[in-house]
Write an enzyme that holds these catalytic residues in place. Structure first.
Site, PDB file in Angstrom:
ATOM      1  N   CYS A   1       0.802  -1.229   0.000  1.00  0.00           N
ATOM      2  CA  CYS A   1       0.000   0.000   0.000  1.00  0.00           C
ATOM      3  C   CYS A   1       0.831   1.274   0.000  1.00  0.00           C
ATOM      4  O   CYS A   1       0.324   2.341  -0.367  1.00  0.00           O
ATOM      5  CB  CYS A   1      -0.945  -0.004   1.191  1.00  0.00           C
TER       6      CYS A   1
ATOM      7  N   HIS B   1      -2.943   6.960   1.968  1.00  0.00           N
ATOM      8  CA  HIS B   1      -3.378   5.698   1.384  1.00  0.00           C
ATOM      9  C   HIS B   1      -4.850   5.504   1.686  1.00  0.00           C
ATOM     10  O   HIS B   1      -5.289   5.645   2.832  1.00  0.00           O
ATOM     11  CB  HIS B   1      -2.545   4.537   1.945  1.00  0.00           C
TER      12      HIS B   1
ATOM     13  N   ASN C   1     -10.231   0.203  -1.453  1.00  0.00           N
ATOM     14  CA  ASN C   1      -8.785   0.161  -1.211  1.00  0.00           C
ATOM     15  C   ASN C   1      -8.115  -0.450  -2.438  1.00  0.00           C
ATOM     16  O   ASN C   1      -8.266  -1.643  -2.709  1.00  0.00           O
ATOM     17  CB  ASN C   1      -8.518  -0.679   0.039  1.00  0.00           C
TER      18      ASN C   1
END
Length: 316
Positions: free
Chosen positions: A113, A242, A272
């Site tokens: 990530c 993020h 995500n």
């Protein structure tokens, strides 16, 4: 040269949209359960005929067009991804081939990530050292390929997409570099809190451990990123974290203290998307005109390994 600068951005997502109501027909969940816990409404999911490098190439082509450059003008391609199944050719090599590039250096970076902010720092360092003149930095992931669609705790989170940035070297008289110093690190002892393991690979995480780490340990680190750039959080025009989970983004952004900044919340519509989340969210903010050209934006990636990396950039 005194540094480097992001001059253009681009993003791309598959056409298929998976809503919370769609997920409720697949697993024991509901729109209310998902939105109350992670703040996500929809996510884009690519099909089997849409490989990661195709998503990345679409985003890259958009960024190149915005920069007014041709593929042949790029001499370094970095792709941040953790969903490349094949070891070789790399995603970066495949993207370069799709775009018809001539002879760029190509490299994949897997820091999950926080991959994009690691890759952006790597490009900045290469340009500062004179090892390249123009770089294409891409974050691209197909999390839909590795998620367990029977696990309601994880499948509701994930989406697919790509974001790209064109980075060029700054002249010596350009003033403060357009990409500030990186602050990066990890917590190796907690590395297994986020996992992509097995054959076929599957995503899993210790959600509560990640939440506690992100909301308590990361805000002071993000403030130090601002200090390294010679700014205060109040100076920021945008905060692009993020896009893990809205219930992480909002408290972290609040604790950073960037009271004048637009906070990216692309996770609501995109889920995500791992390494793609920061460049996609930033590209959309710039495209919509929500951040002025030249304004300082904090980019801060965190997640798998548990790793983190952040820098302040001047928006293109």
């Amino acid at each position: 040269m005194t540094g480097s600068r992001v001059v253009a951005l681009g993003h791309y997502q598959p056409a298929k949209v998976l809503t919370n109501h769609d997920l409720a027909a697949m697993v024991d969940t509901s729109d209310e359960w998902i939105t109350s816990r992670v703040g996500i409404r929809t996510r884009h999911i690519g099909g089997p005929d849409e490989p990661v490098d195709e998503l990345a190439a679409h985003a890259a082509a958009k960024a190149l067009a915005a920069a007014g450059l041709q593929p042949a003008d790029i001499d370094l391609v970095l792709v941040a991804t953790s969903t490349a199944i094949d070891r070789s050719p790399s995603m970066s090599a495949r993207v370069a081939a799709r775009l018809g590039m001539e002879a760029p250096a190509v490299m994949d970076i897997n820091v999950v990530c926080s991959g994009f902010t690691h890759a952006l720092a790597t490009a900045d360092h290469a340009l500062r050292a004179g090892a390249a003149t123009r770089a294409l930095v891409i974050g691209a992931d197909k999390m839909g390929d590795i998620v367990d669609w029977t696990d309601r705790s994880s499948c509701v989170l994930m989406g697919d997409g790509a974001g790209a940035a064109v980075v060029v070297a700054d002249r010596a008289d350009a003033g403060r570099p357009g990409i500030g110093p990186v602050l990066w690190g990890s917590v190796p002892g907690m590395g297994d809190a986020v996992r992509i393991e097995g054959t076929p690979p599957r995503f899993a995480q210790e959600g509560q451990s990640v939440y506690r780490w992100a909301t308590t340990q990361l805000p002071p680190i993000a403030r130090k990123v601002c200090e390294k750039a010679g700014l205060t959080p109040e100076d920021l025009a945008a905060v692009v974290l993020h896009q893990a989970n809205l219930r992480i983004i909002e408290p972290v952004a609040r604790k950073i203290g960037a009271v004048n900044a637009v906070v990216a919340r692309d996770v609501v519509d995109s889920g995500n998307t791992s390494a793609a989340s920061i460049p996609m969210a930033l590209s959309k903010l710039v495209e919509r005109g929500e951040v002025p050209s030249g304004a300082p934006a904090l980019l801060f990636g965190f997640g798998g390994n548990l790793s983190y990396a952040g820098q302040v950039i001047s928006c293109p």
